[in-house]
Design an enzyme around this catalytic site. Structure first.
Site, PDB file in Angstrom:
ATOM      1  N   ARG A  92       6.005   0.596  -0.715  1.00  0.00           N
ATOM      2  CA  ARG A  92       7.369   0.643  -1.243  1.00  0.00           C
ATOM      3  C   ARG A  92       7.491  -0.352  -2.388  1.00  0.00           C
ATOM      4  O   ARG A  92       6.974  -1.475  -2.306  1.00  0.00           O
ATOM      5  CB  ARG A  92       8.384   0.259  -0.156  1.00  0.00           C
ATOM      6  CG  ARG A  92       8.540   1.259   0.952  1.00  0.00           C
ATOM      7  CD  ARG A  92       9.556   2.319   0.597  1.00  0.00           C
ATOM      8  NE  ARG A  92      10.908   1.754   0.516  1.00  0.00           N
ATOM      9  CZ  ARG A  92      11.942   2.415  -0.007  1.00  0.00           C
ATOM     10  NH1 ARG A  92      11.774   3.600  -0.531  1.00  0.00           N
ATOM     11  NH2 ARG A  92      13.148   1.864  -0.010  1.00  0.00           N
ATOM     12  N   LEU A  94       9.598  -2.950  -4.197  1.00  0.00           N
ATOM     13  CA  LEU A  94      10.696  -3.826  -3.796  1.00  0.00           C
ATOM     14  C   LEU A  94      11.628  -4.098  -4.977  1.00  0.00           C
ATOM     15  O   LEU A  94      11.196  -4.131  -6.129  1.00  0.00           O
ATOM     16  CB  LEU A  94      10.141  -5.142  -3.258  1.00  0.00           C
ATOM     17  CG  LEU A  94       9.247  -5.007  -2.020  1.00  0.00           C
ATOM     18  CD1 LEU A  94       8.477  -6.295  -1.778  1.00  0.00           C
ATOM     19  CD2 LEU A  94      10.075  -4.641  -0.798  1.00  0.00           C
ATOM     20  N   HIS A 110      -4.407  -6.202  -3.966  1.00  0.00           N
ATOM     21  CA  HIS A 110      -4.537  -4.992  -4.781  1.00  0.00           C
ATOM     22  C   HIS A 110      -6.013  -4.639  -4.934  1.00  0.00           C
ATOM     23  O   HIS A 110      -6.839  -5.533  -5.171  1.00  0.00           O
ATOM     24  CB  HIS A 110      -3.906  -5.219  -6.158  1.00  0.00           C
ATOM     25  CG  HIS A 110      -3.933  -4.012  -7.032  1.00  0.00           C
ATOM     26  ND1 HIS A 110      -3.109  -2.934  -6.824  1.00  0.00           N
ATOM     27  CD2 HIS A 110      -4.701  -3.706  -8.107  1.00  0.00           C
ATOM     28  CE1 HIS A 110      -3.358  -2.014  -7.747  1.00  0.00           C
ATOM     29  NE2 HIS A 110      -4.314  -2.463  -8.538  1.00  0.00           N
ATOM     30  N   ALA A 174     -14.220  -6.460   1.524  1.00  0.00           N
ATOM     31  CA  ALA A 174     -13.930  -7.638   0.705  1.00  0.00           C
ATOM     32  C   ALA A 174     -12.463  -8.044   0.836  1.00  0.00           C
ATOM     33  O   ALA A 174     -12.142  -9.237   0.888  1.00  0.00           O
ATOM     34  CB  ALA A 174     -14.275  -7.350  -0.756  1.00  0.00           C
TER      35      ALA A 174
END
Length: 312
Positions: A92, A94, A110, A174
């Protein structure tokens, strides 16, 4: 050192949440997971968290305005006492207002080496570009998607014949290691003398004509040849890492300590001259408050021609 309370937002399997949770079980981990939240009632990560004894909260977002949904999720975070939010596969976007309220206290992971490949399909894009490595990044969350300051990265080699799926599978390993390690280092910085000293140094150096000079083994700052601040790193066996500033005298020093003994203390030797200790190795230090006291202490000793340079 008290453990930082962290809330984790997920939308799916929550493997990064699980990695954070299990890392937190180490005796020396500086954080604990106190709440797992999701916008998806079918998120399997919720069941895992419940099985591990972690509180959960789910609020489907369909039919709820984005700002309202953010506010209701945030209310649960605040109720849990969490001081940090870790986004772990939370699908989502924000609102800027929500992100702003958690500035420097919300992290995300990310699956690329930012600033490369913001958004989706990061592994396919890295392969198509002919990159030698993909990887993952932990960063602070800002209003712009995948654009906050980078806290840590791990490169993952792209092997001949890789697909987006095969590369993603290795990058996930990782991610699980990087996120817990980076979160631990980030929350622990509030109690690290070196990090706290740099914060104080930056504030002191922003004042006019300041000279840093060590005094009795401690960093100190002077103006016009007189000290107006010291950095106290648990000197004389005290538990505090602190900024020492000048007060108007014993009455003000006593009033500060009485008003907020968790923040102020009477430092050994310096306290006899009216210096006050502002404790820094504690949660939620108000750095604007520290800056105000530095300016006031500076003005107390600065020559009049310099004191006129600052408005109080």
């Amino acid at each position: 050192m008290p453990r930082a309370r962290v809330a984790v937002f997920i939308s799916g399997s929550g493997t990064n949440m699980a990695a954070l949770l299990y890392a937190s079980r180490a005796a020396d981990c500086p954080y604990e997971i106190v709440l797992v939240l999701s916008n998806n009632p079918d998120a399997s990560g919720l069941k895992l968290a419940e099985a591990e004894g972690v509180a959960t909260f789910c609020l489907p977002h369909k039919g709820i305005a984005r700002a309202d949904h953010d506010a209701m999720m945030e209310a649960q975070v605040l109720k849990s006492g969490a001081r940090y939010i870790a986004l772990a596969g939370y699908m989502r976007i924000l609102t800027p207002e929500f992100v702003g309220r958690w500035k420097n206290r919300m992290l995300n992971i990310h699956p690329s080496l930012l600033p490369k490949y913001k958004g989706l399909h990061t592994h396919d894009r890295a392969i198509e570009a002919g990159d030698s490595h993909g990887g993952c990044t932990v960063h602070l969350v800002t209003a712009e998607l995948d654009d906050g300051p980078v806290l840590g990265q791990t490169p993952v080699a792209i092997i001949p014949g890789d697909t987006g799926d095969t590369l993603a599978a290795r990058v996930l390993f990782a991610e699980h290691q990087l996120y817990s390690r980076t979160l631990a280092a980030y929350v622990a910085r509030e109690f690290d003398a070196g990090w706290l000293l740099e914060k104080v140094r930056a504030l002191a150096d922003a004042l006019p004509q300041v000279e840093e000079r060590e005094s009795h083994g401690a960093p100190g700052w002077r103006v016009g040849g007189k000290y107006f601040a010291y950095f106290n790193d648990q000197h004389h066996g005290t538990p505090q890492i602190a900024l020492l500033v000048k007060t108007s005298g014993q009455d003000e020093l006593a009033a500060l300590i009485e008003q907020d003994p968790d923040v102020w203390f009477r430092p050994a030797y310096y306290g006899a001259s009216g210096w006050a200790g502002l404790t820094l190795n504690r949660p939620d230090v108000d750095w604007d408050h520290a800056a105000d006291w530095l300016r006031r202490s500076w003005a107390a000793v600065a020559p009049r021609r310099l004191a006129a340079m600052l408005e109080f």
